[in-house]
Motif scaffolding. Sequence first.
Motif, PDB file in Angstrom:
ATOM      1  N   THR A 133       0.857  -1.180   0.000  1.00 44.19           N
ATOM      2  CA  THR A 133       0.000   0.000   0.000  1.00 44.19           C
ATOM      3  C   THR A 133       0.890   1.227   0.000  1.00 44.19           C
ATOM      4  O   THR A 133       1.847   1.296   0.778  1.00 44.19           O
ATOM      5  CB  THR A 133      -0.925   0.008   1.234  1.00 44.19           C
ATOM      6  OG1 THR A 133      -1.671  -1.220   1.268  1.00 44.19           O
ATOM      7  CG2 THR A 133      -1.880   1.179   1.189  1.00 44.19           C
ATOM      8  N   LYS A 158      -3.967   9.773  -5.120  1.00 40.73           N
ATOM      9  CA  LYS A 158      -4.684   8.497  -5.064  1.00 40.73           C
ATOM     10  C   LYS A 158      -4.383   7.658  -6.294  1.00 40.73           C
ATOM     11  O   LYS A 158      -3.823   8.136  -7.281  1.00 40.73           O
ATOM     12  CB  LYS A 158      -6.182   8.734  -4.945  1.00 40.73           C
ATOM     13  CG  LYS A 158      -6.803   9.465  -6.137  1.00 40.73           C
ATOM     14  CD  LYS A 158      -8.299   9.668  -5.925  1.00 40.73           C
ATOM     15  CE  LYS A 158      -8.925  10.391  -7.119  1.00 40.73           C
ATOM     16  NZ  LYS A 158     -10.397  10.575  -6.927  1.00 40.73           N
ATOM     17  N   ARG A 208     -10.388   2.147 -10.277  1.00 39.01           N
ATOM     18  CA  ARG A 208      -9.426   2.936  -9.507  1.00 39.01           C
ATOM     19  C   ARG A 208      -8.651   3.871 -10.436  1.00 39.01           C
ATOM     20  O   ARG A 208      -8.509   3.599 -11.626  1.00 39.01           O
ATOM     21  CB  ARG A 208      -8.422   2.035  -8.760  1.00 39.01           C
ATOM     22  CG  ARG A 208      -9.032   0.924  -7.949  1.00 39.01           C
ATOM     23  CD  ARG A 208     -10.139   1.403  -7.040  1.00 39.01           C
ATOM     24  NE  ARG A 208      -9.665   2.339  -6.003  1.00 39.01           N
ATOM     25  CZ  ARG A 208     -10.473   3.123  -5.294  1.00 39.01           C
ATOM     26  NH1 ARG A 208     -11.773   3.114  -5.535  1.00 39.01           N
ATOM     27  NH2 ARG A 208      -9.968   3.917  -4.377  1.00 39.01           N
ATOM     28  N   GLY A 225      -3.036   1.420  -3.329  1.00 36.99           N
ATOM     29  CA  GLY A 225      -3.591   2.759  -3.210  1.00 36.99           C
ATOM     30  C   GLY A 225      -2.810   3.513  -2.154  1.00 36.99           C
ATOM     31  O   GLY A 225      -1.805   3.022  -1.632  1.00 36.99           O
ATOM     32  N   ASN A 236      -4.099   9.064   1.864  1.00 39.66           N
ATOM     33  CA  ASN A 236      -5.311   9.741   1.424  1.00 39.66           C
ATOM     34  C   ASN A 236      -6.480   9.205   2.260  1.00 39.66           C
ATOM     35  O   ASN A 236      -6.812   8.017   2.154  1.00 39.66           O
ATOM     36  CB  ASN A 236      -5.539   9.458  -0.069  1.00 39.66           C
ATOM     37  CG  ASN A 236      -6.796  10.113  -0.625  1.00 39.66           C
ATOM     38  OD1 ASN A 236      -7.835  10.124   0.010  1.00 39.66           O
ATOM     39  ND2 ASN A 236      -6.692  10.636  -1.837  1.00 39.66           N
ATOM     40  N   GLU A 239      -9.683   9.304   2.088  1.00 40.57           N
ATOM     41  CA  GLU A 239     -10.756   8.652   1.335  1.00 40.57           C
ATOM     42  C   GLU A 239     -10.323   7.270   0.865  1.00 40.57           C
ATOM     43  O   GLU A 239     -11.068   6.287   1.011  1.00 40.57           O
ATOM     44  CB  GLU A 239     -11.152   9.516   0.137  1.00 40.57           C
ATOM     45  CG  GLU A 239     -12.259   8.902  -0.711  1.00 40.57           C
ATOM     46  CD  GLU A 239     -12.550   9.711  -1.964  1.00 40.57           C
ATOM     47  OE1 GLU A 239     -13.285   9.212  -2.833  1.00 40.57           O
ATOM     48  OE2 GLU A 239     -12.031  10.842  -2.078  1.00 40.57           O
ATOM     49  N   GLU A 240      -9.100   7.181   0.313  1.00 42.20           N
ATOM     50  CA  GLU A 240      -8.614   5.878  -0.151  1.00 42.20           C
ATOM     51  C   GLU A 240      -8.348   4.952   1.020  1.00 42.20           C
ATOM     52  O   GLU A 240      -8.539   3.737   0.900  1.00 42.20           O
ATOM     53  CB  GLU A 240      -7.347   6.038  -0.992  1.00 42.20           C
ATOM     54  CG  GLU A 240      -7.648   6.255  -2.448  1.00 42.20           C
ATOM     55  CD  GLU A 240      -6.558   5.750  -3.386  1.00 42.20           C
ATOM     56  OE1 GLU A 240      -6.894   5.423  -4.531  1.00 42.20           O
ATOM     57  OE2 GLU A 240      -5.383   5.689  -2.997  1.00 42.20           O
ATOM     58  N   GLU A 241      -7.905   5.490   2.143  1.00 42.88           N
ATOM     59  CA  GLU A 241      -7.655   4.637   3.298  1.00 42.88           C
ATOM     60  C   GLU A 241      -8.940   3.953   3.750  1.00 42.88           C
ATOM     61  O   GLU A 241      -8.938   2.767   4.089  1.00 42.88           O
ATOM     62  CB  GLU A 241      -7.061   5.446   4.452  1.00 42.88           C
ATOM     63  CG  GLU A 241      -6.717   4.568   5.656  1.00 42.88           C
ATOM     64  CD  GLU A 241      -6.217   5.350   6.852  1.00 42.88           C
ATOM     65  OE1 GLU A 241      -5.709   4.717   7.797  1.00 42.88           O
ATOM     66  OE2 GLU A 241      -6.360   6.594   6.863  1.00 42.88           O
ATOM     67  N   TYR A 261     -11.466   3.232   1.867  1.00 41.25           N
ATOM     68  CA  TYR A 261     -11.757   2.218   0.843  1.00 41.25           C
ATOM     69  C   TYR A 261     -10.888   0.982   1.044  1.00 41.25           C
ATOM     70  O   TYR A 261     -11.372  -0.155   0.949  1.00 41.25           O
ATOM     71  CB  TYR A 261     -11.520   2.816  -0.550  1.00 41.25           C
ATOM     72  CG  TYR A 261     -11.713   1.838  -1.683  1.00 41.25           C
ATOM     73  CD1 TYR A 261     -12.983   1.519  -2.151  1.00 41.25           C
ATOM     74  CD2 TYR A 261     -10.620   1.216  -2.288  1.00 41.25           C
ATOM     75  CE1 TYR A 261     -13.166   0.618  -3.192  1.00 41.25           C
ATOM     76  CE2 TYR A 261     -10.786   0.320  -3.319  1.00 41.25           C
ATOM     77  CZ  TYR A 261     -12.065   0.026  -3.773  1.00 41.25           C
ATOM     78  OH  TYR A 261     -12.227  -0.873  -4.794  1.00 41.25           O
ATOM     79  N   GLY A 309     -13.805  -2.822  -0.726  1.00 43.11           N
ATOM     80  CA  GLY A 309     -12.551  -2.365  -1.311  1.00 43.11           C
ATOM     81  C   GLY A 309     -11.523  -3.470  -1.438  1.00 43.11           C
ATOM     82  O   GLY A 309     -10.957  -3.688  -2.517  1.00 43.11           O
TER      83      GLY A 309
END
Length: 406
Positions: free
Chosen positions: A116, A126, A204, A230, A234, A236-238, A240, A246
């Motif tokens: 990650t 992202k 993505r 990802g 971030n 938002e991505e975290e 997800y 996700g």
Amino acid sequence: MQRLLGMKLYKRHILYICICFGLFISPFCTTSIEAKDFVVVIDAGHGGHDPGALGRISKEKTINLNVALKLGKQIKRNCPDVKVVYTRERDVFIPLDRRAEIANNAKADLFISIHTNSVAGGKTVKGASTWTLGLAKSDANLEVAKRENSVILYESDYKTRYAGFNPNSAESYIIFEFMQDKYMSQSVHLASLVQKEFRHTCKRADRGVHQAGFLVLKASAMPSILVELGFISNPEEERYLNSEAGTTTLANGIFRAFLSYKREHEIRMTGSSRTLLPEDTDAGRVEEEIPASPVSNNTETKQNTEKVADRQTDSAAPVFKIQILTSSRPLAANDKRLKGLKGVEYYQEGGLCKYTYGASTDYNKVLRTKREIAPKFKDAFIIAFKNGKKTSVSAAIEEFKKKRNK
């Protein structure tokens, strides 16, 4: 004397027969040896006292392991001819050179390392990327390699084990400029397949295929990639990356790329393949019941809408089923793998028996049934048939929605 001469001739005759027999059977033996399982090693980056990148609510090591295990389960469930080897299946620390050693000892056909990404101040950065071994051609690529290679600093004897390599020194990476990787083309091709799935299947942001000097890939004697799922930096991505949908979607994307690569590899080696192209399943889908369109509040309309599923009895309507397991041969009705489930059916595909439970034109009904059996079959997923032939689940759901909302 004559008897001695006869014995010699007899021995020569036996030897001749053995040689001929050996020449006759040798192709079969060779085929048997070559027909070994396809071996894939799945490496969940970091672990134990090495947390990897840190986010606001999670640690990289946990995300990596979740996706790695889901990917392995997908492969095991759908590919009985594939042997899955994990470098770790729990939260433990594994040195970088040991990860490569596991792959080499398993004589792996593929090595997939899952990570990650993170970047300082990267609240808006992202997307997913896939990496192969090579010389980093930009400072940004070099920084990614430095961060992943810094894992060796957790090892007390890293200077000895890695011949003085300093993960934080740009000079150390000069070794990758002169290195010849005979698996480069296969690695880049697999990386491209993964990115294609991340882009189209997982939806993505596509950060592309890159090269950098990763120690874990350097020591792996097979086509190898390192996936950055990802950015944990971030928020938002975290979120997800820590959601069930996700991690399942990302694992499914890598799985689909793996199937495509394996099929192409087999066709290139033997001229044919029994590996099926990626199935369109509901893996990664946020499973929600599909409500009727609120066209009216009167009782008559509501009752009619609720009965739509009952009217979907024509042969053209998609039929949804739950696939629970795959077997290389038919199973007895009392087989323990069925876990006491009654009314189980199977269909054949690609030389495999794929077992299903439940059948209805009502997607919501099948979804509820899937949830009921989830404790016993946690890897189960929904498939669809139309006119007796397997079809796209997404397309079947869209058709169900349209008929339900009439």
